[in-house]
Structures are given as C-alpha cells and as structure tokens.
Design a protein around this motif. Structure first.
Motif, mmCIF file in Angstrom:
data_model
loop_
_atom_site.group_PDB
_atom_site.id
_atom_site.type_symbol
_atom_site.label_atom_id
_atom_site.label_comp_id
_atom_site.label_asym_id
_atom_site.label_seq_id
_atom_site.Cartn_x
_atom_site.Cartn_y
_atom_site.Cartn_z
ATOM 1 N N ASN A 195 0.834 -1.191 0.000
ATOM 2 C CA ASN A 195 0.000 0.000 0.000
ATOM 3 C C ASN A 195 0.874 1.247 0.000
ATOM 4 N N SER A 196 0.301 2.384 -0.382
ATOM 5 C CA SER A 196 1.037 3.643 -0.459
ATOM 6 C C SER A 196 0.710 4.529 0.734
ATOM 7 N N PHE A 197 1.679 5.302 1.157
ATOM 8 C CA PHE A 197 1.450 6.277 2.219
ATOM 9 C C PHE A 197 2.381 7.453 1.995
ATOM 10 N N TRP A 198 1.935 8.640 2.394
ATOM 11 C CA TRP A 198 2.736 9.836 2.182
ATOM 12 C C TRP A 198 2.251 10.971 3.069
ATOM 13 N N ILE A 199 3.096 11.978 3.159
ATOM 14 C CA ILE A 199 2.709 13.245 3.776
ATOM 15 C C ILE A 199 2.870 14.314 2.707
ATOM 16 N N ASN A 200 2.105 15.362 2.814
ATOM 17 C CA ASN A 200 2.304 16.480 1.897
ATOM 18 C C ASN A 200 1.991 17.790 2.602
ATOM 19 N N ALA A 201 2.614 18.835 2.112
ATOM 20 C CA ALA A 201 2.407 20.174 2.658
ATOM 21 C C ALA A 201 2.532 21.170 1.527
ATOM 22 N N GLY A 202 1.785 22.269 1.638
ATOM 23 C CA GLY A 202 1.846 23.268 0.589
ATOM 24 C C GLY A 202 1.324 24.611 1.044
ATOM 25 N N ILE A 203 1.575 25.602 0.217
ATOM 26 C CA ILE A 203 1.133 26.973 0.474
ATOM 27 C C ILE A 203 0.571 27.548 -0.818
ATOM 28 N N GLY A 204 -0.459 28.393 -0.678
ATOM 29 C CA GLY A 204 -1.078 28.953 -1.872
ATOM 30 C C GLY A 204 -2.033 30.078 -1.527
ATOM 31 N N GLY A 209 -2.638 27.447 3.615
ATOM 32 C CA GLY A 209 -1.660 26.408 3.869
ATOM 33 C C GLY A 209 -2.378 25.100 4.133
ATOM 34 N N ILE A 210 -1.725 23.993 3.770
ATOM 35 C CA ILE A 210 -2.326 22.678 3.965
ATOM 36 C C ILE A 210 -1.232 21.685 4.314
ATOM 37 N N ALA A 211 -1.554 20.731 5.172
ATOM 38 C CA ALA A 211 -0.666 19.610 5.491
ATOM 39 C C ALA A 211 -1.545 18.390 5.702
ATOM 40 N N SER A 212 -1.078 17.233 5.245
ATOM 41 C CA SER A 212 -1.876 16.030 5.408
ATOM 42 C C SER A 212 -0.989 14.796 5.441
ATOM 43 N N ALA A 213 -1.528 13.741 6.006
ATOM 44 C CA ALA A 213 -0.925 12.409 5.974
ATOM 45 C C ALA A 213 -1.962 11.492 5.356
ATOM 46 N N SER A 214 -1.569 10.724 4.331
ATOM 47 C CA SER A 214 -2.534 9.912 3.582
ATOM 48 C C SER A 214 -2.063 8.475 3.471
ATOM 49 N N TYR A 215 -3.034 7.570 3.387
ATOM 50 C CA TYR A 215 -2.781 6.142 3.253
ATOM 51 C C TYR A 215 -3.709 5.605 2.185
ATOM 52 N N GLN A 216 -3.136 5.046 1.112
ATOM 53 C CA GLN A 216 -3.925 4.478 0.023
ATOM 54 C C GLN A 216 -3.848 2.964 0.132
ATOM 55 N N PHE A 217 -5.000 2.295 0.156
ATOM 56 C CA PHE A 217 -5.040 0.865 0.402
ATOM 57 C C PHE A 217 -6.092 0.197 -0.471
ATOM 58 N N LEU A 218 -5.924 -1.107 -0.670
ATOM 59 C CA LEU A 218 -6.856 -1.906 -1.473
ATOM 60 C C LEU A 218 -7.154 -1.240 -2.812
ATOM 61 N N GLY A 219 -6.120 -0.902 -3.526
ATOM 62 C CA GLY A 219 -6.288 -0.274 -4.830
ATOM 63 C C GLY A 219 -6.445 1.221 -4.734
ATOM 64 N N SER A 220 -7.676 1.722 -4.846
ATOM 65 C CA SER A 220 -7.879 3.164 -4.949
ATOM 66 C C SER A 220 -8.533 3.800 -3.723
ATOM 67 N N ASN A 221 -8.653 3.087 -2.604
ATOM 68 C CA ASN A 221 -9.209 3.675 -1.380
ATOM 69 C C ASN A 221 -8.184 4.596 -0.728
ATOM 70 N N LEU A 222 -8.626 5.738 -0.248
ATOM 71 C CA LEU A 222 -7.729 6.740 0.319
ATOM 72 C C LEU A 222 -8.284 7.256 1.643
ATOM 73 N N LEU A 223 -7.439 7.239 2.678
ATOM 74 C CA LEU A 223 -7.784 7.774 3.987
ATOM 75 C C LEU A 223 -6.762 8.843 4.340
ATOM 76 N N SER A 224 -7.225 10.038 4.714
ATOM 77 C CA SER A 224 -6.316 11.161 4.974
ATOM 78 C C SER A 224 -6.676 11.886 6.262
ATOM 79 N N LEU A 225 -5.645 12.308 6.978
ATOM 80 C CA LEU A 225 -5.783 13.216 8.099
ATOM 81 C C LEU A 225 -5.235 14.547 7.621
ATOM 82 N N ARG A 226 -6.070 15.597 7.631
ATOM 83 C CA ARG A 226 -5.707 16.861 6.991
ATOM 84 C C ARG A 226 -5.894 18.038 7.927
ATOM 85 N N GLY A 227 -4.970 18.964 7.831
ATOM 86 C CA GLY A 227 -5.107 20.249 8.487
ATOM 87 C C GLY A 227 -4.965 21.344 7.446
ATOM 88 N N ALA A 228 -5.843 22.338 7.489
ATOM 89 C CA ALA A 228 -5.787 23.423 6.509
ATOM 90 C C ALA A 228 -6.050 24.747 7.216
#
Length: 196
Positions: free
Chosen positions: A56-65, A73-92
């Motif tokens: 499965n895939s997992f990542w963090i991302n952050a950005g400004i705009g 501003g945004i920051a998140s931690a995401s986990y992609q599982f069982l193909g295309s399912n996506l679960l994210s914890l996000r702060g904006a």
C-alpha cells in the motif's frame, strides 16, 4: 481575494477526470510478440492486491497557496489501500496577514488513481473548524473575536506528478463547508512517501 466558488470550480475541473478514470479504468490490449497482454491497471500485477509484492502507499504532503480569505496552507498524511481507497488526516488554514483566520483538522475518505506517473484523488469527511476574526486593522485596540469551534464538512482534491517513487509535485485543493463561514484554498504542494 479569491472567491470560494472559483476555487471549488477549479478543484472540480482538476480532479473530476482523474477520479472518473480511477473508478472506470479502460482495459487496453496490445500485441507483444504475438501474445496479447491485458493492460488494465486494476488487474495488472502492479496493482493486484493479492500479490504479496504489492504494498500500500502512504505519504505526507504540505503546501502553500491562495485561499478565502488571503493565503492558504495545507498539510496532510494519507494512506492508500486496497487499490484506490484513500484515507487522509488533513489540516488546513486560510487567513489574511492581519485579518481573519480560519482553520480545520479533519479525517477524509476518498478515491485515488493507481497510475505510475501521476496521482489524483478526491475525498470528503468530517472536521473540526475554528478561527478568529479581526474587527480592526493592524493597529486597532479591538480584540480579535474567536470563531466558535464546530463540525465542518471538508472536501479535498489532489493532482500530483510523480518524478520518482518517493517525491511528488502538484496541487492540493481544499474546502470546508460549515454553518459559520465556509472557506477554501488551492496550494502548490510537495508530496513525500512511498508513492509507487
């Protein structure tokens, strides 16, 4: 100031084609040395969830705009599982330099592409939102007014180019719909993790 409806429209335009492709992948067939091979992304070995080599895939991302109001501003931690399912914890967060400020922290579920060179997703969920309002200017003696914390409905979308297995560059769009004051933003973001 960027308007909420324009940001939501851009977010919709950027993410809709990718989400549709993720939901309904087109099977492609090509003849390699007179042997037909199925290139359907959902059933190929690269994305076969029964394959022990497929992780499965997992990542963090952050950005400004930009956002409503002001910058975002945004920051998140995401986990992609069982193909295309996506679960994210996000702060904006969005805010003016010396004015109003709005933020949220939420848990979102969505769907994402499983392509090798790009990544797109769209998701929604529940969040806690809050912030503060400035009724005066920079040199005003008027205290800031707190925005009461409440439940909001976050929406998110991502469109990333993946130049390597561990780094992605792209756009993260977000919005929070709530009874107090809805807000949105679009940020240039860096994605780091196990991406492909």
């Amino acid at each position: 100031m960027v308007q909420l409806d324009r940001i939501l429209f851009l977010l919709f335009i950027f993410t809709l084609p990718m989400v549709v492709m993720a939901q309904h992948p087109l099977p492609l067939t090509m003849d390699i040395e007179n042997n037909e091979r199925d290139l359907n992304f959902e059933s190929s070995n690269a994305y076969n969830t029964n394959d022990p080599n497929n992780k499965n895939s997992f990542w963090i991302n952050a950005g400004i705009g930009v956002g409503t109001p002001g910058i975002a501003g945004i920051a998140s931690a995401s986990y992609q599982f069982l193909g295309s399912n996506l679960l994210s914890l996000r702060g904006a967060i969005t805010g003016e330099l010396f004015g109003d400020e709005l933020w949220d922290i939420g848990l979102l579920y969505g769907r994402a592409t499983t392509a090798q060179d790009y990544h797109a997703s769209i998701s929604a969920g529940l969040a806690v939102m809050g912030g503060s309002r400035s009724s005066g200017g920079l040199f005003s003696d008027t205290p800031r007014e707190e925005v009461s914390r409440q439940v909001g409905f976050p929406i998110g979308g991502q469109l990333f180019w993946l130049p390597s297995r561990f780094i992605g560059l792209g756009l993260s769009g977000f919005a929070n719909l709530n009874g107090e004051r809805s807000f949105a933003g679009l940020a240039f973001s860096l994605q780091i993790g196990k991406l492909k």
